[in-house]
Enzyme design. Structure first.
Site: not given
Ligand code: MRU
Length: 325
Positions: A45, A181, A222, A233
């Site tokens: 995240g 997730q 991200d 994601k």
């Molecule tokens: O691969 P991840 O689980 O780290 O991806 C996370 C995401 O895509 C979340 O939607 C993003 O980091 C926003 S979190 C507050």
């Protein structure tokens, strides 16, 4: 619950790979352990990665040795969320002043993310209420709760605030293949908070929107680019197309620490490609025939034209009214 903290001289994280079965705290006692936790998504995240990266630099400063090498390796552990590189860089500025100064900066980043979460939750709820009314069925993707931040979350902080105001009807949680997730983490967090939800296959999202079963899509980011493109994601783009076809709002909730004005558009962002083996099986069992090759981009780009608004801890940017970051 704080999902990342600095305890007894080390970063302490909730191991997100063990959820929802076990709530297991892990102390990261070496720089390699920090990098490994980031790579295998034990901590994940965007905001949580920023805090972990900064604490990783503090740990490197405390342990000594090749500190510059450690900083480079932590920074490169995952490429897409700008928060990781930013957290590392912010902490590394204080290396000449010694460990205590680096740690103070890492803790300041932790505290700022916590306050940002509360602010985003409030601003996001006001906007989603304005756009979607008083009895809102929200679809969300991936995990954007306390696990992905420090506490509260980004998009899930908004969902939580809507719930506390009595304006939330239900949350549809998109499972988020391949690492689940949504299915493992978001359902667990919503369950702990007593918020009504149902789990859907990722590909059911656009259909349910078209059927009139979703009032708003609310998710995180991200990286938010200068032109407004949002990197999040894998699967987010699909939900944005579904929201556009159904004529419902698509709202992105993320802290200012995720805005990257140096990335002009989504094409400038390094999209992490993870091992193909992650999609060749399910729950540890191979599901594809032997010899099948996987292709596994972990993120996608939602073009700004599909986004209704971006909510940060400092502002509401109405893309639908022509505003941009
Ligand atoms: O691969 P991840 O689980 O780290 O991806 C996370 C995401 O895509 C979340 O939607 C993003 O980091 C926003 S979190 C507050």
């Amino acid at each position: 619950m704080r999902t990342i903290d600095w305890v007894d001289g080390y970063p302490l994280i909730v191991d997100q790979t063990a959820l929802p079965d076990d709530v297991r705290f892990v102390s990261l006692s070496t720089v390699d352990a920090v990098i490994d936790a980031i790579r295998r998504l034990a901590v994940r995240g965007a905001p949580a990665l920023g805090v972990t990266g900064a604490m990783g630099v503090a740990l490197a400063a405390r342990l000594g040795g090749d500190i510059d090498g450690a900083v480079r390796r932590i920074r490169a552990a995952r490429p897409t969320a700008v928060n990781l590189a930013r957290g590392v860089d912010r902490a590394a500025v204080y290396l000449p002043d010694g460990f205590e100064a680096v740690l103070a900066e890492a803790l300041a980043i932790r505290d700022a993310e916590l306050i940002a979460s509360q602010e985003m939750g409030r601003r996001g709820a006001v906007l989603v209420n304005e756009l979607a009314g008083d009895h809102i069925r929200v679809l969300t993707h991936c995990n954007t709760g306390g696990l992905a931040t420090v506490e509260y979350g980004t998009a899930l902080a908004c969902v939580r605030t809507l719930h506390e105001r009595g304006q939330l009807a239900e949350v549809l949680v998109s499972e988020t293949r391949p690492l689940l997730q949504g299915a493992r983490l978001t359902t667990w967090e919503l369950g702990e908070l007593g918020i009504g939800h149902r789990l859907i296959a990722d590909s059911a999202g656009p259909f349910l929107m078209a059927r009139g079963q979703v009032d708003a899509v609310v998710l995180g980011a991200d990286r938010i680019c200068a032109n407004g493109d949002v990197v999040n994601k894998i699967g987010s783009f699909m939900h944005a197309l579904g929201a556009q076809a159904a004529g419902i709002p698509f709202v992105v909730v993320a802290p200012e620490s995720t805005v990257d004005m140096e990335a002009k558009s989504g094409s400038d962002v390094d999209i992490e490609e993870r091992d193909g083996s992650e999609i060749l099986g399910f729950a540890g069992r191979r599901t594809a025939p032997r010899g099948t090759v996987g292709l596994n981009p972990a993120f996608d780009v939602t073009p700004y034209a599909l986004i209704t608004a971006v909510v940060t801890d400092a502002r509401v940017v109405r893309f639908d009214q022509g505003d941009r970051p």
